[in-house]
Design a protein around this motif. Structure first.
Motif, PDB file in Angstrom:
ATOM      1  N   VAL A  46      35.394  41.219  39.490  1.00  0.00           N
ATOM      2  CA  VAL A  46      35.680  39.935  40.124  1.00  0.00           C
ATOM      3  C   VAL A  46      36.848  40.106  41.098  1.00  0.00           C
ATOM      4  CG1 VAL A  46      36.538  37.594  39.677  1.00  0.00           C
ATOM      5  CG2 VAL A  46      34.765  38.567  38.221  1.00  0.00           C
ATOM      6  N   LEU A  47      36.867  39.340  42.140  1.00  0.00           N
ATOM      7  CA  LEU A  47      37.935  39.376  43.137  1.00  0.00           C
ATOM      8  C   LEU A  47      39.311  39.375  42.479  1.00  0.00           C
ATOM      9  CD1 LEU A  47      38.941  39.057  46.103  1.00  0.00           C
ATOM     10  CD2 LEU A  47      38.770  36.580  45.754  1.00  0.00           C
ATOM     11  N   ARG A  48      40.164  40.318  42.921  1.00  0.00           N
ATOM     12  CA  ARG A  48      41.536  40.408  42.442  1.00  0.00           C
ATOM     13  C   ARG A  48      42.496  40.062  43.579  1.00  0.00           C
ATOM     14  NH1 ARG A  48      42.065  46.318  39.999  1.00  0.00           N
ATOM     15  NH2 ARG A  48      44.218  45.601  39.827  1.00  0.00           N
ATOM     16  N   LEU A  49      43.534  39.279  43.282  1.00  0.00           N
ATOM     17  CA  LEU A  49      44.463  38.827  44.316  1.00  0.00           C
ATOM     18  C   LEU A  49      45.913  39.099  43.919  1.00  0.00           C
ATOM     19  CD1 LEU A  49      42.813  35.380  45.209  1.00  0.00           C
ATOM     20  CD2 LEU A  49      42.613  37.535  46.473  1.00  0.00           C
ATOM     21  N   PRO A  50      46.303  40.354  43.764  1.00  0.00           N
ATOM     22  CA  PRO A  50      47.678  40.661  43.383  1.00  0.00           C
ATOM     23  C   PRO A  50      48.647  40.534  44.566  1.00  0.00           C
ATOM     24  CG  PRO A  50      46.469  42.688  43.743  1.00  0.00           C
ATOM     25  CD  PRO A  50      45.479  41.561  43.892  1.00  0.00           C
ATOM     26  N   TYR A  51      49.879  40.170  44.256  1.00  0.00           N
ATOM     27  CA  TYR A  51      50.981  40.184  45.220  1.00  0.00           C
ATOM     28  C   TYR A  51      50.594  39.543  46.554  1.00  0.00           C
ATOM     29  CZ  TYR A  51      52.885  43.389  41.761  1.00  0.00           C
ATOM     30  OH  TYR A  51      53.323  43.955  40.585  1.00  0.00           O
ATOM     31  N   GLU A  52      50.779  40.291  47.674  1.00  0.00           N
ATOM     32  CA  GLU A  52      50.543  39.723  49.000  1.00  0.00           C
ATOM     33  C   GLU A  52      49.081  39.388  49.267  1.00  0.00           C
ATOM     34  OE1 GLU A  52      53.756  42.978  49.844  1.00  0.00           O
ATOM     35  OE2 GLU A  52      52.232  42.566  48.328  1.00  0.00           O
ATOM     36  N   VAL A  53      48.166  39.968  48.511  1.00  0.00           N
ATOM     37  CA  VAL A  53      46.742  39.778  48.799  1.00  0.00           C
ATOM     38  C   VAL A  53      46.333  38.312  48.689  1.00  0.00           C
ATOM     39  CG1 VAL A  53      44.389  40.492  48.235  1.00  0.00           C
ATOM     40  CG2 VAL A  53      46.258  42.113  48.003  1.00  0.00           C
ATOM     41  N   LYS A  54      46.912  37.593  47.740  1.00  0.00           N
ATOM     42  CA  LYS A  54      46.508  36.196  47.562  1.00  0.00           C
ATOM     43  C   LYS A  54      46.814  35.354  48.797  1.00  0.00           C
ATOM     44  CE  LYS A  54      50.682  34.973  44.895  1.00  0.00           C
ATOM     45  NZ  LYS A  54      51.196  36.374  44.857  1.00  0.00           N
ATOM     46  N   ASP A  55      47.958  35.604  49.447  1.00  0.00           N
ATOM     47  CA  ASP A  55      48.299  34.842  50.651  1.00  0.00           C
ATOM     48  C   ASP A  55      47.450  35.287  51.843  1.00  0.00           C
ATOM     49  OD1 ASP A  55      50.294  33.387  49.308  1.00  0.00           O
ATOM     50  OD2 ASP A  55      51.731  35.020  49.587  1.00  0.00           O
ATOM     51  N   LEU A  56      47.215  36.583  51.962  1.00  0.00           N
ATOM     52  CA  LEU A  56      46.361  37.084  53.041  1.00  0.00           C
ATOM     53  C   LEU A  56      44.940  36.544  52.908  1.00  0.00           C
ATOM     54  CD1 LEU A  56      47.603  40.780  53.057  1.00  0.00           C
ATOM     55  CD2 LEU A  56      47.867  39.151  54.949  1.00  0.00           C
ATOM     56  N   PHE A  57      44.455  36.484  51.661  1.00  0.00           N
ATOM     57  CA  PHE A  57      43.098  36.000  51.442  1.00  0.00           C
ATOM     58  C   PHE A  57      43.004  34.503  51.737  1.00  0.00           C
ATOM     59  CE2 PHE A  57      39.588  34.494  48.679  1.00  0.00           C
ATOM     60  CZ  PHE A  57      38.555  35.214  49.257  1.00  0.00           C
ATOM     61  N   HIS A  79      41.589  32.288  35.904  1.00  0.00           N
ATOM     62  CA  HIS A  79      42.883  32.921  35.647  1.00  0.00           C
ATOM     63  C   HIS A  79      43.930  31.933  35.133  1.00  0.00           C
ATOM     64  CE1 HIS A  79      41.542  36.736  37.259  1.00  0.00           C
ATOM     65  NE2 HIS A  79      41.093  36.134  38.343  1.00  0.00           N
ATOM     66  N   GLY A  80      43.464  30.985  34.337  1.00  0.00           N
ATOM     67  CA  GLY A  80      44.401  30.075  33.681  1.00  0.00           C
ATOM     68  C   GLY A  80      45.202  29.223  34.627  1.00  0.00           C
ATOM     69  N   GLY A  81      44.605  28.805  35.741  1.00  0.00           N
ATOM     70  CA  GLY A  81      45.281  27.947  36.689  1.00  0.00           C
ATOM     71  C   GLY A  81      46.038  28.691  37.774  1.00  0.00           C
ATOM     72  N   ARG A  82      46.086  29.998  37.679  1.00  0.00           N
ATOM     73  CA  ARG A  82      46.766  30.803  38.695  1.00  0.00           C
ATOM     74  C   ARG A  82      45.743  31.475  39.609  1.00  0.00           C
ATOM     75  NH1 ARG A  82      50.302  34.702  35.090  1.00  0.00           N
ATOM     76  NH2 ARG A  82      48.476  34.491  33.741  1.00  0.00           N
ATOM     77  N   ASP A  83      46.237  31.974  40.750  1.00  0.00           N
ATOM     78  CA  ASP A  83      45.340  32.693  41.650  1.00  0.00           C
ATOM     79  C   ASP A  83      44.896  34.020  41.055  1.00  0.00           C
ATOM     80  OD1 ASP A  83      45.650  30.677  43.474  1.00  0.00           O
ATOM     81  OD2 ASP A  83      47.035  31.757  44.785  1.00  0.00           O
ATOM     82  N   TYR A  84      45.740  34.586  40.178  1.00  0.00           N
ATOM     83  CA  TYR A  84      45.441  35.917  39.642  1.00  0.00           C
ATOM     84  C   TYR A  84      46.189  36.128  38.336  1.00  0.00           C
ATOM     85  CZ  TYR A  84      45.171  41.060  39.475  1.00  0.00           C
ATOM     86  OH  TYR A  84      44.948  42.357  39.098  1.00  0.00           O
ATOM     87  N   ASN A  85      45.520  36.817  37.423  1.00  0.00           N
ATOM     88  CA  ASN A  85      46.136  37.207  36.158  1.00  0.00           C
ATOM     89  C   ASN A  85      45.982  38.722  36.045  1.00  0.00           C
ATOM     90  OD1 ASN A  85      46.898  37.736  33.540  1.00  0.00           O
ATOM     91  ND2 ASN A  85      45.699  36.081  32.621  1.00  0.00           N
ATOM     92  N   SER A  86      47.110  39.436  36.015  1.00  0.00           N
ATOM     93  CA  SER A  86      47.079  40.901  36.031  1.00  0.00           C
ATOM     94  C   SER A  86      46.923  41.523  34.652  1.00  0.00           C
ATOM     95  CB  SER A  86      48.365  41.437  36.677  1.00  0.00           C
ATOM     96  OG  SER A  86      49.498  41.050  35.919  1.00  0.00           O
TER      97      SER A  86
END
Length: 360
Positions: A264-275, A298-305
């Motif tokens: 599934v799409l992962r959005l760590p660190y800067e990736v979430k803003d770029l996406f 991800h529990g209400g977040r953009d990403y859960n690592s």
């Protein structure tokens, strides 16, 4: 020097802007100087490639949700420009941006073959399958000129070392002459990533990658040469590509894929803003829906690592996606969840320099 950070979509580039990395102490922003400079067209973006003076080549990990413990990345940065690439933040370690810099400021491991041979020759080295391309694509366009990936495979072939290779490029067909003989001894597994079957979506989502048709052709070429090949439906992007899962699996199976996986799409660190920026630019009507689905996983977040969650998500939507994937794989005869058994028994440790002869 970083590319000027003015949010403007560029043909053939994935990121819309070039924000500072998370380690930078200063930030910049475009300001009108009164001469209309913000309205002037930006100059073309060149791809600049430099040598990466690496001291070692094999990276190791102990992540419980990754199926390998050794990997090699021939390149830092990736000209493919996939906006979703989870490796983008790694450019911050060389004081470059995860945005356009990641796609245009590239580094190649010039001594990769020599370093690899030296590491395999260490007396205490334990043979374990190596994955090539776990971070950035080993067959990105600059491989045509620099051939770092080819040199790595030549070393692994010479010493009968098992490996897997992951790519979304059809350039892997070039190396069938090396891969096919190794496949006969269960030394290699190829994985081809297919994100979408839509050429129109691909052009902005992953602009410099091979077309969907070319990737399916690569699967067919590999399979015809007797090379075990699997398809990675990756990443699955809610709303944008999730409806294609079954179609991708069907097309890959028809081309000769034996196994399948998905992430599934992962959005760590800067990736979430770029996406998010990419969504606002290229898919504004779907942007809110896409991020709502992501947050639901991800529990209400953009990403859960967290391990076990970052690649699959959780909740109803994630569970339904998993059920659909498993059902489609059964329907099309694709193996899932089974690790390919590489043959580690044929490895021959390199002998570099003088070595004491046995007394027996």
């Amino acid at each position: 020097m970083a590319t000027p950070n003015r949010p403007v979509p560029r043909t053939g580039r994935g990121a819309v802007s070039n924000p500072e990395g998370r380690f930078e102490k200063t930030t910049t922003q475009p300001v009108d100087d009164g001469w209309g400079s913000l309205d002037e067209p930006l100059p073309p973006l060149e791809t600049i490639v430099r040598a990466d003076p690496a001291r070692s080549i094999i990276a190791r990990n102990k992540s419980p949700d990754i199926a390998f413990d050794q990997s090699i990345n021939p390149y830092r940065g990736c000209e493919h420009g996939c906006i979703y690439c989870y490796a983008r933040p790694s450019h911050g370690y060389v004081n470059l941006s995860a945005g356009l810099d990641f796609e245009t400021r590239l580094f190649y491991k010039q001594d990769a073959a020599r370093l690899l041979e030296g590491e395999l020759a260490v007396p205490g080295y334990r043979c374990s399958p190596i994955t090539i391309g776990a971070n950035t694509d080993p067959y990105q366009p600059i491989e045509r000129e620099y051939r770092v990936t080819r040199s790595i495979i030549e070393v692994l072939s010479r010493y009968r070392h098992p490996f897997s290779i992951i790519t979304k490029s059809a350039m892997i067909e070039r190396d069938v002459d090396l891969l096919a003989p190794m496949a006969r001894d269960d030394l290699v597994l190829a994985l081809v990533s297919v994100t979408t079957l839509s050429g129109e979506l691909k052009r902005t989502l992953e602009p410099r990658t091979a077309s969907p048709a070319a990737r399916l052709r690569a699967i067919r070429t590999l399979a015809s040469a007797g090379i075990p090949v699997g398809v990675m439906v990756a990443p699955v992007i809610p709303v944008l590509t999730d409806s294609e899962v079954e179609k991708i699996l069907e097309a890959a199976a028809e081309a000769g894929a034996r196994s399948a996986g998905y992430v599934v799409l992962r959005l760590p660190y800067e990736v979430k803003d770029l996406f998010r920026e990419w969504l606002r630019t290229h898919e504004p009507l779907k942007a809110e829906h896409v991020m709502s689905r992501m947050q639901a996983m991800h529990g209400g977040r953009d990403y859960n690592s967290a391990w076990g969650v970052r690649q699959r998500g959780q909740g109803e939507y994630a569970a339904l996606l998993h059920q659909r994937f498993k059902a489609a794989c059964r329907r099309y005869g694709l193996r899932t969840g089974e690790r390919f058994i590489h043959n580690v028994g044929l490895f021959q440790r390199p002998v570099i320099g003088p070595e004491q002869l046995s007394l027996i």
